[in-house]
Design an enzyme around this catalytic site. Structure first.
Site, short mmCIF file in Angstrom:
data_model
loop_
_atom_site.label_atom_id
_atom_site.label_comp_id
_atom_site.label_asym_id
_atom_site.label_seq_id
_atom_site.Cartn_x
_atom_site.Cartn_y
_atom_site.Cartn_z
N LYS A 69 0.82 -1.21 0.00
CA LYS A 69 0.00 0.00 0.00
C LYS A 69 0.86 1.27 0.00
CE LYS A 69 -3.99 -2.30 0.85
NZ LYS A 69 -3.61 -3.72 0.86
C1 LIG Z 1 -4.30 -4.85 0.39
C2 LIG Z 1 -3.57 -6.14 0.38
C3 LIG Z 1 -3.90 -7.18 -0.52
C4 LIG Z 1 -5.06 -7.09 -1.48
O1 LIG Z 1 -4.85 -6.18 -2.54
P1 LIG Z 1 -6.08 -5.62 -3.40
O2 LIG Z 1 -5.54 -4.49 -4.16
O3 LIG Z 1 -7.11 -5.20 -2.39
O4 LIG Z 1 -6.57 -6.74 -4.26
C5 LIG Z 1 -3.11 -8.33 -0.51
N1 LIG Z 1 -2.09 -8.47 0.36
C6 LIG Z 1 -1.75 -7.50 1.24
C7 LIG Z 1 -0.62 -7.73 2.17
C8 LIG Z 1 -2.46 -6.30 1.30
O5 LIG Z 1 -2.14 -5.35 2.19
#
Ligand SMILES: *Cc1c(COP(=O)(O)O)cnc(C)c1O
Length: 469
Positions: free
Chosen positions: A114
């Protein structure tokens, strides 16, 4: 570049409108009217360039003409200065004999992917608000990773108040500490006596209250914000050109929740990046892989799993793909999404299902399978992966179509963020990076509130007013 809404009623917006609004006023998501293309020569030119340079080149057509070229390049460079790896999103060999790679996306301040998008968003937001002499109140709900990444992105910034709601006692200790130890006066953590769904419903209800929304200039930084998708296309480009030089094919496997990360891979491919396969991996919350098999998009109850960032039933970004597959017909899509919300299920038409199956491969992996993958990867290569990465790895290995095409597994979080699951699989806890060990013993700041809309609104009103003084 101009943007339109997937529901057809909020068109012709600029990048900065789309950035600050987060979500379109007709309830849809913003998408570019037309994607820019990356020629083979451009891609070849990227092959030996540093991450920041490729990022600037890939994103420029999406933000022009809102920024000066130098100004934008500087913002991008500044966004990735705080990453702990010089490559920002490094590739690591997983199994050289089989052409398997890990794309490590967890070198940012909160140790999950993120950060790659949110660090940039924080800078873009601040620049735009200063330009417009405006202030915003960002509200969000988090089950863990988004909250801390958003807090790190906007802490201490001028013109931004951030209210982050998390379900009390239902986020991991590390995730809570990453949020509640931020001591900046513009950061407001709220522990709601309820579930993640309750938090998300509170946020949606505040957005739906137009008076409240306008009075506090509400904004969102969750993955429905187009700027996050844009920023995530970059690492598909850097990985593909590093392994394939810009002309040979590369495959990706992506652990999926809200469909934001894998959708960015789809966008990169549409822009011309040679991607042979996009593998969509879910945990037991498998609405997308069931839809892939059956054509029926059907909501079930959310099950708690060892990969909590993927414990989700309504994958917001899937609407962007559906918009495309339904011929960019916003009116039809608005009706489809209304039906989905009302009934809890909807049938994809035969041509749409075929197109979905043509573009992706999909499957799910349960918690037992996840622990097995963590164990076998460690035994084979001595690498510790987090449970989300393990889901992508297990599914990626089983759905790989061509052993001669390199397969890149997206490593979405540092294993130390999920020590209990890693310990259950390996018998020992992962090594703690200092970004985590430094949190121990720091004072925490958060407000506990009941699952009550009026109480939350009153809290935001009071805090926002006192910070304007
Ligand atoms: C947010 C997240 C996901 C999922 O990603 P999306 O974009 O919501 O499909 C997978 N793994 C981790 C560690 C995350 O923080």
């Amino acid at each position: 570049m101009r943007y339109e809404s997937t529901r057809g009623q909020a068109g012709n917006r600029s990048f900065s409108d789309v950035l600050l609004d987060g979500m379109a006023s007709d309830g849809g998501l913003y998408v570019p009217v037309e994607l820019p293309l990356l020629s083979e020569a451009t891609l070849r030119g990227f092959a030996d360039k540093p991450f920041v340079e490729v990022a600037t080149g890939v994103m420029w057509p999406f933000v022009a003409p809102e920024f000066e070229p130098d100004e934008f390049a500087e913002l991008v460079a500044h966004s990735y200065e705080g990453f702990d790896h010089p490559d920002v999103a490094p590739l690591r060999v997983l199994d050289p004999g089989r052409g398997e790679w890990l794309l490590e996306l967890f070198w940012g301040p909160t140790l999950a992917f993120k950060d790659v998008a949110l660090q940039l968003l924080g800078n873009l937001f601040e620049r735009e608000l200063v330009k417009r002499s405006r202030a915003v109140t960002i509200i969000g709900a988090t089950s863990g990773d988004t909250g801390s990444a958003a807090i790190e992105a906007v802490r201490g910034r001028e013109g931004i108040q951030l209210f982050m709601l998390h379900p009390r006692g239902r986020v991991s200790e590390i995730q809570r500490l990453q949020m509640t130890t931020a001591d900046d006066s513009n950061i407001h953590n709220v522990a709601i006596e309820g579930t993640f769904d309750d938090c998300q419903d509170l946020v949606k209800a505040m957005f739906a209250d137009n008076g409240f929304r306008e009075r506090h200039a509400l904004s969102a930084v969750n993955s429905i914000n187009w700027a996050r998708v844009m920023a995530q296309t970059v690492y598909y480009v850097t990985a593909a050109v590093r392994l394939g030089g810009g002309s040979s094919q590369v495959a990706f496997s992506v652990p999926t929740g809200n469909f934001g990360n894998i959708y960015a891979g789809h966008v990169a491919r549409e822009m011309g990046v040679p991607i042979s396969q996009l593998i969509l991996a879910t945990n037991v919350n498998d609405i997308l892989s069931r839809a892939f098999d059956t054509g029926s998009l059907q909501i079930e109850a959310v099950t708690h799993s060892t990969s909590p960032a993927m414990d989700i039933q309504v994958s917001s970004n899937f609407e962007r793909l559906l918009f495309e597959l339904y011929g960019r017909d916003g009116t039809m899509l608005a009706a489809l999404m209304d039906r989905f919300r009302l009934l809890g299920h909807v049938e994809l038409t035969e041509p749409v299902l075929e197109a979905f199956q043509e573009l992706f491969d999909a499957d799910s992996l349960d918690d037992d399978g996840t622990r097995r993958v963590i164990r076998s990867v460690y035994e084979q290569s001595g690498i510790v992966v987090d449970p989300h990465t393990a889901v992508g790895l297990g599914v990626g290995r089983s759905l790989r179509a061509d052993p001669d095409v390199p397969l890149v597994m997206l490593a979405c979080a540092h294993p130390a963020k999920f020590p209990e699951t890693v310990e259950a699989a390996l018998g020992e806890r992962p090594i703690e990076p200092t970004r985590i060990s430094a949190l121990a013993g720091l004072p925490e700041r958060f407000e506990t509130l009941p699952n009550d809309l009026e109480a939350v609104k009153a809290f935001i009103h009071e805090r926002a007013a006192s910070s304007e003084l």
